[in-house]
Design an enzyme around this catalytic site. Structure first.
Site, PDB file in Angstrom:
ATOM      1  N   LYS A 183       0.423  65.661  73.125  1.00  0.00           N
ATOM      2  CA  LYS A 183      -0.330  65.362  74.347  1.00  0.00           C
ATOM      3  C   LYS A 183      -1.803  65.595  74.046  1.00  0.00           C
ATOM      4  CE  LYS A 183      -0.436  66.062  79.346  1.00  0.00           C
ATOM      5  NZ  LYS A 183      -1.853  66.358  79.556  1.00  0.00           N
TER       6      LYS A 183
ATOM      7  N   CYS B 207      -5.764  70.684  76.158  1.00  0.00           N
ATOM      8  CA  CYS B 207      -6.264  71.714  77.058  1.00  0.00           C
ATOM      9  C   CYS B 207      -7.692  72.105  76.682  1.00  0.00           C
ATOM     10  CB  CYS B 207      -5.372  72.944  77.024  1.00  0.00           C
ATOM     11  SG  CYS B 207      -5.892  74.247  78.166  1.00  0.00           S
TER      12      CYS B 207
ATOM     13  N   PRO C  16       2.792  69.445  81.908  1.00  0.00           N
ATOM     14  CA  PRO C  16       2.708  70.903  81.691  1.00  0.00           C
ATOM     15  C   PRO C  16       1.436  71.432  82.337  1.00  0.00           C
ATOM     16  CG  PRO C  16       2.112  69.717  79.686  1.00  0.00           C
ATOM     17  CD  PRO C  16       2.576  68.688  80.661  1.00  0.00           C
ATOM     18  N   MET C  17       1.574  72.489  83.143  1.00  0.00           N
ATOM     19  CA  MET C  17       0.425  73.055  83.842  1.00  0.00           C
ATOM     20  C   MET C  17       0.493  74.580  83.782  1.00  0.00           C
ATOM     21  SD  MET C  17       0.199  70.497  87.152  1.00  0.00           S
ATOM     22  CE  MET C  17       1.992  70.327  87.321  1.00  0.00           C
TER      23      MET C  17
ATOM     24  N   GLN D 280       6.142  72.821  75.545  1.00  0.00           N
ATOM     25  CA  GLN D 280       4.814  72.530  75.002  1.00  0.00           C
ATOM     26  C   GLN D 280       4.291  73.734  74.239  1.00  0.00           C
ATOM     27  OE1 GLN D 280       0.903  72.156  77.136  1.00  0.00           O
ATOM     28  NE2 GLN D 280       1.059  70.031  76.449  1.00  0.00           N
TER      29      GLN D 280
ATOM     30  N   ASN E  87      -1.498  59.845  81.433  1.00  0.00           N
ATOM     31  CA  ASN E  87      -1.657  60.993  82.323  1.00  0.00           C
ATOM     32  C   ASN E  87      -3.103  60.996  82.813  1.00  0.00           C
ATOM     33  OD1 ASN E  87      -2.244  64.460  81.718  1.00  0.00           O
ATOM     34  ND2 ASN E  87      -1.248  63.643  83.532  1.00  0.00           N
ATOM     35  N   GLY E  88      -3.314  61.574  83.994  1.00  0.00           N
ATOM     36  CA  GLY E  88      -4.669  61.750  84.488  1.00  0.00           C
ATOM     37  C   GLY E  88      -4.955  60.960  85.760  1.00  0.00           C
TER      38      GLY E  88
ATOM     39  N   GLY F 231       0.653  65.372  87.291  1.00  0.00           N
ATOM     40  CA  GLY F 231       0.469  66.817  87.290  1.00  0.00           C
ATOM     41  C   GLY F 231       0.313  67.359  88.683  1.00  0.00           C
TER      42      GLY F 231
END
Length: 345
Positions: free
Chosen positions: A139, A100, A17-18, A70, A211-212, A233
């Site tokens: 997340k 976030c 999700p972005m 999300q 993630n990352g 992402g």
């Protein structure tokens, strides 16, 4: 979706999700490239769902499935109401944002700052779980500010699992809520993949995704030898062509070359519908700009779909013009790209 994933079950590849990027037009485009990838919405705040334009915030194209919503929030009652409202929109998963780091998110007391209050997050998860008919996931980061991830992450995971979370997606970086911008928080805090791997070893019954900083499918496959899911992402957004490899490279489907003409025609028809509904061409094409990385003609393609698409009166035919500028038959010359190897022949 997650019931059979841990252990011997199927691995999951997801597009992260972005905010400002993974809107419905982006997700429709990504779905044309992979039928199997799990797609995520942008974060949608519970208050906005309760009081705002629900149809605009939550509606999505049927082609997007599997797609996860999300949510952002920290009030169990509001999150429960948001989950109930979202049920009418038939998402395949509900995900709570605990990662976030933006100032706006912190001021609303949700996102990464919730890593400091795992008991509150657990209350939210437990309440949402009672009213959700689909998997409920989290997340998170490995920690924030001066927290010691080796200490806080195991406790956080234990609380989430006890509260009923079906999966935990972990961005393998701390978030520095003071002193770093959201952009800097995506790059500067060091990655600790080994800690995430350790969490999986210590919790074999729990779905854990990572993630990352994951840049391509080779790296994704390497991570999947340690965890249950991998989430890309910026790499997936800025080089969307890699998504055309996901169904074969991650899920083991039969290899097939992308049908670029079909993609062009599908996106032209979709863009025509968006325009007819009052939208603009660049609402769609801005997500397509990174498609032909490494192809001859990609620069002209990008120029057309970014600058030209914003001009008044421009219609879907610009997509055809942009595709025609690319030497598709020549394939991508990007070194090490499986797609490049196949398409270049």
């Amino acid at each position: 979706m997650y019931a059979n994933a841990p252990g011997a079950g199927e691995k999951i590849f997801a597009v992260a999700p972005m905010i400002d990027w993974t809107d419905r037009h982006c997700r429709f485009f990504h779905r044309q490239l992979s039928s199997r990838a799990l797609l995520f919405t942008e974060m949608v705040v519970a208050d906005a769902i309760i009081h705002g334009p629900r149809e605009r915030l939550l509606s999505h194209h049927a082609a997007e499935h599997p797609v996860a919503l999300q949510l952002g929030g920290s009030d169990p009652k509001k999150l429960v109401e948001a989950v109930k409202i979202a049920a009418d929109f038939a998402y395949d998963e509900i995900n709570l944002n605990v990662g976030c780091p933006s100032d706006r998110v912190q001021s609303g007391t949700f996102g990464a700052c919730l890593m400091r209050t795992p008991e509150l997050v657990a209350d939210c998860i437990a309440a949402m779980k009672q009213v959700s008919d689909v998997p409920l996931t989290v997340k998170c980061r490995i920690g924030v500010d001066d927290q010691q991830p080796e200490a806080v992450l195991p406790e956080f995971l234990a609380r989430m699992v006890a509260a009923g979370a079906d999966a935990i997606w972990i961005h393998a970086r701390k978030a520095w809520l003071q002193g770093l911008s959201p952009k800097e928080n995506r790059d500067i805090p060091p990655l600790d993949y080994d800690l995430v791997y350790r969490m999986k070893r210590e919790n074999p019954q729990v779905f854990i995704g990572i993630n990352g900083g994951i840049g391509d499918l080779d790296q994704a496959r390497a991570h999947l030898s340690h965890v249950d899911g991998v989430m890309l992402g910026r790499a997936a957004y800025q080089n969307a062509g890699l998504l055309a490899e996901v169904d074969h490279g991650i899920y083991g489907d039969a290899p097939s070359d992308p049908d670029w003409q079909q993609l062009r025609d599908t996106m032209m028809a979709y863009a025509a519908g968006v325009i007819a509904s009052g939208g603009r061409l660049n609402h769609v094409t801005r997500h397509m700009v990174g498609l032909f990385q490494g192809f001859a003609g990609a620069r002209r393609y990008r120029q057309l779909l970014s600058s030209e698409a914003t001009k008044p009166g421009i219609g879907p035919e610009l997509i055809s013009e942009a595709f025609a500028a690319v030497d598709i038959a020549g394939g991508s010359k990007t070194a090490g790209s499986p797609a490049a190897d196949r398409l270049a022949g």
